[in-house]
Write a protein that holds these residues in place. Structure first.
Motif, short mmCIF file in Angstrom:
data_model
loop_
_atom_site.label_atom_id
_atom_site.label_comp_id
_atom_site.label_asym_id
_atom_site.label_seq_id
_atom_site.Cartn_x
_atom_site.Cartn_y
_atom_site.Cartn_z
N LEU A 187 46.98 38.42 42.03
CA LEU A 187 45.77 38.97 42.63
C LEU A 187 45.50 40.33 41.99
O LEU A 187 46.34 40.85 41.24
N SER A 188 44.38 40.91 42.29
CA SER A 188 44.06 42.22 41.71
C SER A 188 44.97 43.32 42.24
O SER A 188 45.13 44.36 41.61
N LEU A 201 50.75 36.50 51.03
CA LEU A 201 50.20 37.48 50.11
C LEU A 201 51.07 38.73 50.13
O LEU A 201 51.62 39.11 51.17
N GLU A 261 42.74 38.07 50.40
CA GLU A 261 42.94 39.23 49.55
C GLU A 261 42.12 40.42 50.07
O GLU A 261 42.57 41.57 50.03
#
Length: 354
Positions: A187-188, A201, A261
């Motif tokens: 993910l970023s 996550l 996210e």
């Protein structure tokens, strides 16, 4: 010599223990509509694991692993001096000088001499269970007089298969088997791991460099080995962050279950998140207290209320907060809550048969 806990009105402490996963951190009740209960395994050492207990699968209440998080420091990331020995790094949970403080619902750790190769590195760690969703936050406060590399690894999502609160539980530690049928993507701000219908996550607020790697990375004996590349399917996540000489580093990692996210970024950006969590935890036991000449008894009373809160699920008191988290009929949960504050749960609750 056996290690002993020292009790105070604010909790208890222990120094030099090597016990893992012997403390459980509980979240709030926003997920009570779900049949399973998420909680965080922590302990006398800073090694953490998300877990879920689900009585619908088995009344023995086996637990599923929702990712193991380990972290540490090294001097030369990815460097391996020989196949048998790496003298340049150590995981925080491997330290023999951990001063652990239990604060009635969360834990803090202080490591001041955890490696002879880091003589002037001071490490403080706090782990807190998220209250509004399933997950946990780990905050780091590190000062160093030399260049070091912070490293962390996360992975392993399983079906319910064990009871990890026991000292001698089989497969209590992370293993490659925990990553069977898992997937991972970057993910970023971190990574997303999926397995057995569960999404986990993990992200940071300190601009770490994230990578995916084979599960064998998390079985490595030191952070230096963790940060090298491993052959195989990339099923776990790891990150690194260089700490400059003289730097005072502060940052946090957040682990979040079955979320987005966008929500992960929102939590990472919340500067008041830790204080909000501490306030929510204190609210669980602040309605009543015990004052006697016995400090151990006084301290245990607050912990009892934390466990009672975790035993309440939806509309009834379950038989246990961790194991046996099933709606078996009993009197202890109802009676204790009648005396200690949350009587509204007793009034509206009912027995939920299997």
């Amino acid at each position: 010599m056996a290690k002993r806990y020292q009790f105070s009105e604010t909790g208890c402490s222990i120094f030099g223990s090597y016990e893992t996963f012997n403390r459980v951190l509980y979240g709030g009740h926003n997920g009570d509509k779900s049949p399973d209960r998420f909680f965080t395994f922590a302990g006398d050492t800073p090694l953490f694991m998300g877990a879920t207990s689900d009585f619908m699968r088995d009344t023995w209440c086996y637990q599923a692993k929702n990712g193991v998080l380990l972290s540490g420091l090294c001097l030369t990331p990815g460097f391996t001096e020989s196949a048998a020995r790496d003298i340049y790094g150590k995981y925080f949970h491997q330290s023999n000088d951990i001063d652990t403080q239990w604060h009635h619902g969360y834990l803090t750790y202080h490591l001041s001499h955890f490696s002879s190769y880091f003589p002037a590195v001071d490490v403080k760690i706090t782990v807190l269970p998220l209250q509004e969703e399933d997950g946990f936050i780990v905050s780091y406060d590190i000062t160093t007089d030399q260049q070091v590399f912070f490293a962390a690894g996360f992975g392993g999502i399983t079906e319910p298969f064990g009871r990890f609160e026991y000292h001698n539980s089989s497969r209590k530690d992370f293993s490659v088997l925990d990553c069977k049928d898992n997937t991972a993507q970057l993910l970023s701000c971190g990574a997303l791991l999926e397995g057995t219908g569960t999404k986990m996550l993990i992200g940071d607020d300190f601009n770490a460099l994230w990578e995916l790697d084979a599960p064998e990375a998390l079985e490595e004996p030191t952070p230096s080995y963790l940060l090298k590349s491993h052959e195989g399917n990339a099923l776990v996540a790891k990150c690194r962050r260089e700490l400059k000489p003289g730097e005072h580093f502060k940052g946090k990692l957040i682990v979040l279950k079955n979320s987005t996210e966008a929500r992960l970024k929102e939590l990472l950006a919340d500067k008041k998140l830790e204080q909000k969590i501490k306030n929510a935890i204190r609210k669980k036991y602040a309605a009543a207290f015990m004052q006697t000449p016995e400090v151990v008894l006084n301290s245990a009373f607050s912990d009892l209320q934390i466990a009672l809160d975790a035993s309440f699920h939806g509309n009834t008191f379950y038989h246990g907060a961790i194991g046996y988290h099933a709606p078996f009929l009993g009197w202890r949960g109802w009676y204790a809550n009648t005396l200690t504050g949350p009587q509204e749960r007793v009034k509206k609750g009912h027995f939920c048969p299997l």
